[in-house]
Design a protein around this motif. Structure first.
Motif, PDB file in Angstrom:
ATOM      1  N   PRO A  75     -14.109  -8.207  10.497  1.00 14.54           N
ATOM      2  CA  PRO A  75     -15.009  -7.056  10.676  1.00 14.54           C
ATOM      3  C   PRO A  75     -14.707  -5.915   9.714  1.00 14.54           C
ATOM      4  CG  PRO A  75     -13.268  -6.957  12.288  1.00 14.54           C
ATOM      5  CD  PRO A  75     -13.048  -8.242  11.520  1.00 14.54           C
ATOM      6  N   ALA A  76     -13.612  -6.005   8.977  1.00 12.08           N
ATOM      7  CA  ALA A  76     -13.151  -4.882   8.161  1.00 12.08           C
ATOM      8  C   ALA A  76     -14.034  -4.677   6.932  1.00 12.08           C
ATOM      9  CB  ALA A  76     -11.712  -5.102   7.735  1.00 12.08           C
ATOM     10  N   ASP A  77     -14.333  -3.414   6.656  1.00  8.73           N
ATOM     11  CA  ASP A  77     -15.116  -3.040   5.484  1.00  8.73           C
ATOM     12  C   ASP A  77     -14.249  -2.478   4.368  1.00  8.73           C
ATOM     13  OD1 ASP A  77     -17.820  -3.523   6.589  1.00  8.73           O
ATOM     14  OD2 ASP A  77     -17.289  -1.903   7.964  1.00  8.73           O
ATOM     15  N   LEU A  78     -13.276  -1.651   4.744  1.00 10.05           N
ATOM     16  CA  LEU A  78     -12.413  -0.991   3.768  1.00 10.05           C
ATOM     17  C   LEU A  78     -10.954  -1.186   4.125  1.00 10.05           C
ATOM     18  CD1 LEU A  78     -14.109   2.512   3.269  1.00 10.05           C
ATOM     19  CD2 LEU A  78     -13.971   0.687   1.562  1.00 10.05           C
ATOM     20  N   LEU A  79     -10.114  -1.343   3.105  1.00 14.16           N
ATOM     21  CA  LEU A  79      -8.666  -1.338   3.253  1.00 14.16           C
ATOM     22  C   LEU A  79      -8.133  -0.121   2.527  1.00 14.16           C
ATOM     23  CD1 LEU A  79      -5.886  -2.668   3.940  1.00 14.16           C
ATOM     24  CD2 LEU A  79      -6.049  -3.832   1.713  1.00 14.16           C
ATOM     25  N   ILE A  80      -7.315   0.678   3.238  1.00 10.00           N
ATOM     26  CA  ILE A  80      -6.676   1.833   2.619  1.00 10.00           C
ATOM     27  C   ILE A  80      -5.169   1.649   2.670  1.00 10.00           C
ATOM     28  CG2 ILE A  80      -6.243   4.312   2.758  1.00 10.00           C
ATOM     29  CD1 ILE A  80      -9.016   4.755   3.711  1.00 10.00           C
ATOM     30  N   THR A  81      -4.521   1.810   1.530  1.00  8.03           N
ATOM     31  CA  THR A  81      -3.065   1.725   1.428  1.00  8.03           C
ATOM     32  C   THR A  81      -2.506   3.068   0.970  1.00  8.03           C
ATOM     33  OG1 THR A  81      -2.972   1.077  -0.903  1.00  8.03           O
ATOM     34  CG2 THR A  81      -3.337  -0.688   0.706  1.00  8.03           C
ATOM     35  N   VAL A  82      -1.198   3.234   1.097  1.00  7.70           N
ATOM     36  CA  VAL A  82      -0.558   4.472   0.611  1.00  7.70           C
ATOM     37  C   VAL A  82       0.169   4.219  -0.704  1.00  7.70           C
ATOM     38  CG1 VAL A  82      -0.329   5.454   2.916  1.00  7.70           C
ATOM     39  CG2 VAL A  82       1.523   4.040   2.003  1.00  7.70           C
ATOM     40  N   ASP A  83      -0.196   3.143  -1.376  1.00  9.96           N
ATOM     41  CA  ASP A  83       0.511   2.737  -2.587  1.00  9.96           C
ATOM     42  C   ASP A  83      -0.430   1.942  -3.478  1.00  9.96           C
ATOM     43  OD1 ASP A  83       3.010   1.954  -4.188  1.00  9.96           O
ATOM     44  OD2 ASP A  83       2.259   0.009  -3.532  1.00  9.96           O
ATOM     45  N   ALA A  84      -0.437   2.255  -4.772  1.00  7.23           N
ATOM     46  CA  ALA A  84      -1.310   1.554  -5.707  1.00  7.23           C
ATOM     47  C   ALA A  84      -0.950   0.078  -5.818  1.00  7.23           C
ATOM     48  CB  ALA A  84      -1.234   2.211  -7.079  1.00  7.23           C
ATOM     49  N   GLY A  85       0.348  -0.232  -5.740  1.00  6.98           N
ATOM     50  CA  GLY A  85       0.771  -1.617  -5.858  1.00  6.98           C
ATOM     51  C   GLY A  85       0.214  -2.496  -4.751  1.00  6.98           C
ATOM     52  N   LYS A  86       0.122  -1.958  -3.545  1.00 10.35           N
ATOM     53  CA  LYS A  86      -0.377  -2.738  -2.411  1.00 10.35           C
ATOM     54  C   LYS A  86      -1.870  -3.024  -2.535  1.00 10.35           C
ATOM     55  CE  LYS A  86       3.493  -2.931  -0.027  1.00 10.35           C
ATOM     56  NZ  LYS A  86       4.230  -4.198   0.201  1.00 10.35           N
ATOM     57  N   ILE A  87      -2.644  -2.025  -2.971  1.00 14.91           N
ATOM     58  CA  ILE A  87      -4.075  -2.270  -3.106  1.00 14.91           C
ATOM     59  C   ILE A  87      -4.342  -3.218  -4.276  1.00 14.91           C
ATOM     60  CG2 ILE A  87      -4.708  -0.361  -4.649  1.00 14.91           C
ATOM     61  CD1 ILE A  87      -6.612  -1.357  -1.446  1.00 14.91           C
ATOM     62  N   GLU A  88      -3.516  -3.148  -5.324  1.00 14.32           N
ATOM     63  CA  GLU A  88      -3.646  -4.089  -6.432  1.00 14.32           C
ATOM     64  C   GLU A  88      -3.316  -5.501  -5.967  1.00 14.32           C
ATOM     65  OE1 GLU A  88      -4.258  -5.690 -10.264  1.00 14.32           O
ATOM     66  OE2 GLU A  88      -4.928  -3.811  -9.334  1.00 14.32           O
ATOM     67  N   ARG A  89      -2.345  -5.629  -5.074  1.00 17.46           N
ATOM     68  CA  ARG A  89      -2.022  -6.940  -4.505  1.00 17.46           C
ATOM     69  C   ARG A  89      -3.221  -7.506  -3.753  1.00 17.46           C
ATOM     70  NH1 ARG A  89       1.774  -7.735   0.799  1.00 17.46           N
ATOM     71  NH2 ARG A  89       0.962  -9.784   1.391  1.00 17.46           N
ATOM     72  N   ALA A  90      -3.917  -6.657  -2.991  1.00 16.95           N
ATOM     73  CA  ALA A  90      -5.107  -7.115  -2.265  1.00 16.95           C
ATOM     74  C   ALA A  90      -6.178  -7.598  -3.237  1.00 16.95           C
ATOM     75  CB  ALA A  90      -5.651  -5.986  -1.387  1.00 16.95           C
ATOM     76  N   LYS A  91      -6.301  -6.902  -4.361  1.00 15.91           N
ATOM     77  CA  LYS A  91      -7.245  -7.344  -5.385  1.00 15.91           C
ATOM     78  C   LYS A  91      -6.845  -8.704  -5.939  1.00 15.91           C
ATOM     79  CE  LYS A  91      -8.852  -6.379 -10.074  1.00 15.91           C
ATOM     80  NZ  LYS A  91      -8.741  -5.514 -11.278  1.00 15.91           N
ATOM     81  N   GLN A  92      -5.587  -8.854  -6.311  1.00 15.57           N
ATOM     82  CA  GLN A  92      -5.112 -10.108  -6.892  1.00 15.57           C
ATOM     83  C   GLN A  92      -5.196 -11.264  -5.907  1.00 15.57           C
ATOM     84  OE1 GLN A  92      -4.574 -10.437 -10.101  1.00 15.57           O
ATOM     85  NE2 GLN A  92      -4.947  -8.233 -10.370  1.00 15.57           N
ATOM     86  N   ASP A  93      -5.111 -10.963  -4.621  1.00 12.07           N
ATOM     87  CA  ASP A  93      -5.219 -11.996  -3.585  1.00 12.07           C
ATOM     88  C   ASP A  93      -6.668 -12.358  -3.278  1.00 12.07           C
ATOM     89  OD1 ASP A  93      -2.493 -12.108  -3.406  1.00 12.07           O
ATOM     90  OD2 ASP A  93      -2.334 -11.103  -1.463  1.00 12.07           O
ATOM     91  N   GLY A  94      -7.613 -11.750  -3.966  1.00  8.15           N
ATOM     92  CA  GLY A  94      -9.024 -12.074  -3.777  1.00  8.15           C
ATOM     93  C   GLY A  94      -9.635 -11.499  -2.516  1.00  8.15           C
ATOM     94  N   LEU A  95      -9.078 -10.407  -2.002  1.00  7.52           N
ATOM     95  CA  LEU A  95      -9.561  -9.835  -0.744  1.00  7.52           C
ATOM     96  C   LEU A  95     -10.610  -8.745  -0.955  1.00  7.52           C
ATOM     97  CD1 LEU A  95      -6.210  -9.514   1.246  1.00  7.52           C
ATOM     98  CD2 LEU A  95      -7.834 -11.415   1.195  1.00  7.52           C
ATOM     99  N   LEU A  96     -10.775  -8.264  -2.190  1.00  9.91           N
ATOM    100  CA  LEU A  96     -11.663  -7.143  -2.455  1.00  9.91           C
ATOM    101  C   LEU A  96     -12.877  -7.574  -3.274  1.00  9.91           C
ATOM    102  CD1 LEU A  96      -9.005  -4.442  -3.461  1.00  9.91           C
ATOM    103  CD2 LEU A  96      -9.839  -5.012  -1.167  1.00  9.91           C
ATOM    104  N   GLN A  97     -13.878  -6.719  -3.274  1.00  6.26           N
ATOM    105  CA  GLN A  97     -15.036  -6.889  -4.150  1.00  6.26           C
ATOM    106  C   GLN A  97     -15.265  -5.588  -4.908  1.00  6.26           C
ATOM    107  OE1 GLN A  97     -19.084  -6.688  -2.394  1.00  6.26           O
ATOM    108  NE2 GLN A  97     -18.043  -6.741  -0.379  1.00  6.26           N
TER     109      GLN A  97
END
Length: 339
Positions: A75-97
């Motif tokens: 159900p999630a629309d947005l992921l918010i992290t407190v670190d650039a490395g973590k959000i980049e990991r989500a991108k590399q894992d194919g979780l973002l658009q």
């Protein structure tokens, strides 16, 4: 129980998702942030747009695992992290658009957003040096100095599982290479005045109490201490200088809280609207005044909540590289025995 628990998580998430697929306008947010200012902004957003913000809070690692378990039915629309490395990991894992928005590109400076629009900074903070006012030349201090023999038995630090220190070491790796970064970690560990413990504010309090003389701390914590209703915190920062370190190897390390539009977001349009709202100038000002975090529409805030030493020159290493080097940074902490 180990086999059942992930199924329970997914089942709860499916229920959450089913409840939000009604006529009610919603956006579902998974966030690592835990600040009152966020609640203020979400309430303001709902009042202006009629879109309700549903929030699930946990660490970035826990949320990334949850999103993977939920898969296409998340159900999630947005992921918010407190670190650039973590959000980049989500991108590399194919979780973002990618979220193509002219508004976001206008409101957020290029260094604070992904070049392919997979994630966007919503606030920033500097990792600065805090040093006892007994030290006479604070303006000369750099990150490299914390590894000097001159500071043996005087350095205070958080534990190695702290993402802010992991990203600082990742930035050092990106700027000067793995060998130099490993030597820095080992030397700083050897200079510790005590075993790593506490949060950033605890390190400043320890300097004021004479338990050590130097540390690194996120800039917004100093703002919080300056505005604290605790007299001890206000008194502590009066005994400490805060330095924007800069040298030929590494300028001041800056990290961000960042948001990414999830690949299977069921409320994509609402999610982009929320991102545009958070990064709007008035709400960036609210994040600055209420939480002392820097906005993402400028590289140099016009004023500070503390009196800094040195010029604020930001490290120009792309924030996406923090994610690429974080695992190596963690391994360096382990090798050094920094727990």
């Amino acid at each position: 129980m180990k086999n059942i628990f992930p199924l329970i998580i997914v089942a709860i998430s499916f229920l959450f998702g089913a409840c939000t697929q009604q006529e009610e306008k919603v956006v579902n947010l998974y966030t690592h942030r835990h600040y009152d200012v966020d609640k203020m902004i979400f309430e303001k957003f709902q009042k202006e747009t009629g879109i309700k913000v549903n929030v699930v809070s946990a660490s970035a690692d826990e949320l990334i695992t949850k999103i993977k378990q939920e898969g296409e039915l998340s159900p999630a629309d947005l992921l918010i992290t407190v670190d650039a490395g973590k959000i980049e990991r989500a991108k590399q894992d194919g979780l973002l658009q990618s979220a193509n928005s002219d508004v976001l590109n206008q409101q957020i400076l290029a260094p604070y957003r992904d070049s392919e629009n997979y994630w966007f900074g919503i606030s920033s903070r500097a990792r600065i040096i805090a040093v006892s006012k007994s030290y006479e030349n604070p303006e000369s201090l750099t990150y490299g100095d914390l590894a000097s023999d001159a500071w043996q038995g005087k350095v205070l630090m958080r534990s190695s599982d702290n993402i802010y220190n992991q990203s600082l070491v990742a930035a050092i790796i990106g700027n000067v290479g793995e060998d130099s970064a490993m030597k820095w970690v080992a030397a700083v560990h050897g200079n510790l005045a005590r075993d790593p413990k506490g949060n950033d504010r605890d390190q400043v309090r320890a300097i004021a109490a004479g338990e050590g003389e130097i540390t690194v701390v996120n800039s917004y914590y100093i703002g919080k201490m300056a505005n604290s209703d605790q007299e001890n915190d206000r008194n502590a920062i009066e005994k400490v200088n805060f330095v924007f370190p800069s040298d030929a190897n590494l300028n001041t390390h800056v990290n961000i809280s960042a948001a990414g539009l999830l690949k299977h977001a069921p409320n994509k349009e609402n999610a982009v609207k929320l991102l545009e709202f958070i990064t709007r100038a008035d709400n960036q000002e609210l994040i600055y005044t209420e939480n002392q975090e820097y906005p993402v529409n400028t590289l140099k805030p016009a004023e500070q909540f503390f009196t800094p030493v040195g010029e604020f020159e930001i490290d120009d290493l792309p924030l996406s590289e923090l994610g690429a080097h974080q695992n190596k940074a963690v391994s360096f902490f382990e090798k050094a025995g920094w727990m």
